[in-house]
Design an enzyme around this catalytic site. Sequence first.
Site, PDB file in Angstrom:
ATOM      1  CG  ASP A 177      -3.817   9.862   2.214  1.00  0.00           C
ATOM      2  OD1 ASP A 177      -3.154   8.964   1.677  1.00  0.00           O
ATOM      3  OD2 ASP A 177      -3.670  11.068   1.955  1.00  0.00           O
ATOM      4  CG  ASP A 218      -3.795   8.800   8.811  1.00  0.00           C
ATOM      5  OD1 ASP A 218      -2.825   8.501   8.085  1.00  0.00           O
ATOM      6  OD2 ASP A 218      -4.976   8.654   8.447  1.00  0.00           O
TER       7      ASP A 218
HETATM    8  O1  LIG Z   1      -1.092   3.065   0.731  1.00  0.00           O
HETATM    9  C1  LIG Z   1      -2.243   3.461   0.868  1.00  0.00           C
HETATM   10  O2  LIG Z   1      -3.225   2.717   0.817  1.00  0.00           O
HETATM   11  C2  LIG Z   1      -2.468   4.903   1.201  1.00  0.00           C
HETATM   12  O3  LIG Z   1      -1.435   5.675   0.796  1.00  0.00           O
HETATM   13  C3  LIG Z   1      -2.629   5.004   2.681  1.00  0.00           C
HETATM   14  O4  LIG Z   1      -3.730   4.329   3.070  1.00  0.00           O
HETATM   15  C4  LIG Z   1      -2.852   6.420   3.136  1.00  0.00           C
HETATM   16  O5  LIG Z   1      -2.114   6.628   4.193  1.00  0.00           O
HETATM   17  P1  LIG Z   1      -2.543   7.381   5.555  1.00  0.00           P
HETATM   18  O6  LIG Z   1      -2.126   8.821   5.379  1.00  0.00           O
HETATM   19  O7  LIG Z   1      -4.057   7.255   5.709  1.00  0.00           O
HETATM   20  O8  LIG Z   1      -1.756   6.611   6.583  1.00  0.00           O
HETATM   21 MG   LIG Z   2      -5.627   7.632   6.799  1.00  0.00          MG
END
Ligand SMILES: O=C(O)[C@H](O)[C@H](O)COP(=O)(O)O
Ligand SMILES: [Mg+2]
Length: 299
Positions: free
Chosen positions: A26, A24
Amino acid sequence: MSARLSSVSDYEALLDKYDTWMFDCDGVLWQGDRLIEGAVDVLGLLRRRQKKVIFVTNNATKSRKSYKGKFDQLGVEAHVDEIYGSAYAAAVYISSVMKLPKHKKVYVIGMKGMEEELHEEGVAFLGGMDPADCTLEPFSLADFTLDPDVGAVLCGLDTNINYTKLSKAFQYLTRNPGCVFLATNEDSTYPVADGLLPGAGSISAPLRYALGKDPISIGKPATTMLDCIKAKIDFDPKRTIMVGDRLNTDILFGQGGGLATLLVLTGITSEAEISGPDASSIVPDFVTQSIGDLRSIGK
Ligand SMILES: O=C(O)[C@H](O)[C@H](O)COP(=O)(O)O
Ligand SMILES: [Mg+2]
């Protein structure tokens, strides 16, 4: 019960056990544009050990190609065919699973990433970054002309969200027969360098409430993203580990795909959610504070 990793031998054992590492983004590799300490070193270590590295993000604001630009900018080695975002998965879902007829269009609540991926998949769209939609002017239903060819509304993280976009999406979903309500993902929040911000799930929430129905959500934990990866990359689920920061997306996604799961505490999930009286029923196989902890392995 999750296995808490802490020693070099714990991390070495993980490297021996898993050949494919899905990350993952974020909250695992970075918080906004701030890299998690040690992430670059660990990714380099995995590549030196001939591991497959795949990036799996629910963040729909960027296309695979523009994500490659972010990786380059942050000095993280990544190749476009290793990057899987929910904008890409949504475009593939619309073109190859829904098989939206070519004369039909998608009304987009979202940003450039979703537009680029829909264009790449040959799916016509309106809304998105169109200045006529990214406005704070009052919305006039009397002046609005419904496009009868809109066959789906796709809602993702949109920092230009406004009443016009919600109103147009609502018109399509209530007045175009068979118009499908889709979401790239439903994360309630996401981590940036200075804290948390509302996520894609908080953008589609007003529509869910107004319509009294939920969208089909395509990102993690749905297996659609894994299907997109399987279509491009050969890997053994039994020797694959998913590394994430959110229990109800990343860890559920890994478990749904028969993968091992490693939770890090540098993003959304807090210690209180995995231990003690209020612990979640979603239990990862492994837990460590940060992906940077694997640096202790050395070379
Ligand atoms: O859409 C959102 O809330 C964010 O872009 C998402 O939570 C972040 O994505 P991750 O890289 O943690 O899957
Ligand atoms: Mg994430």
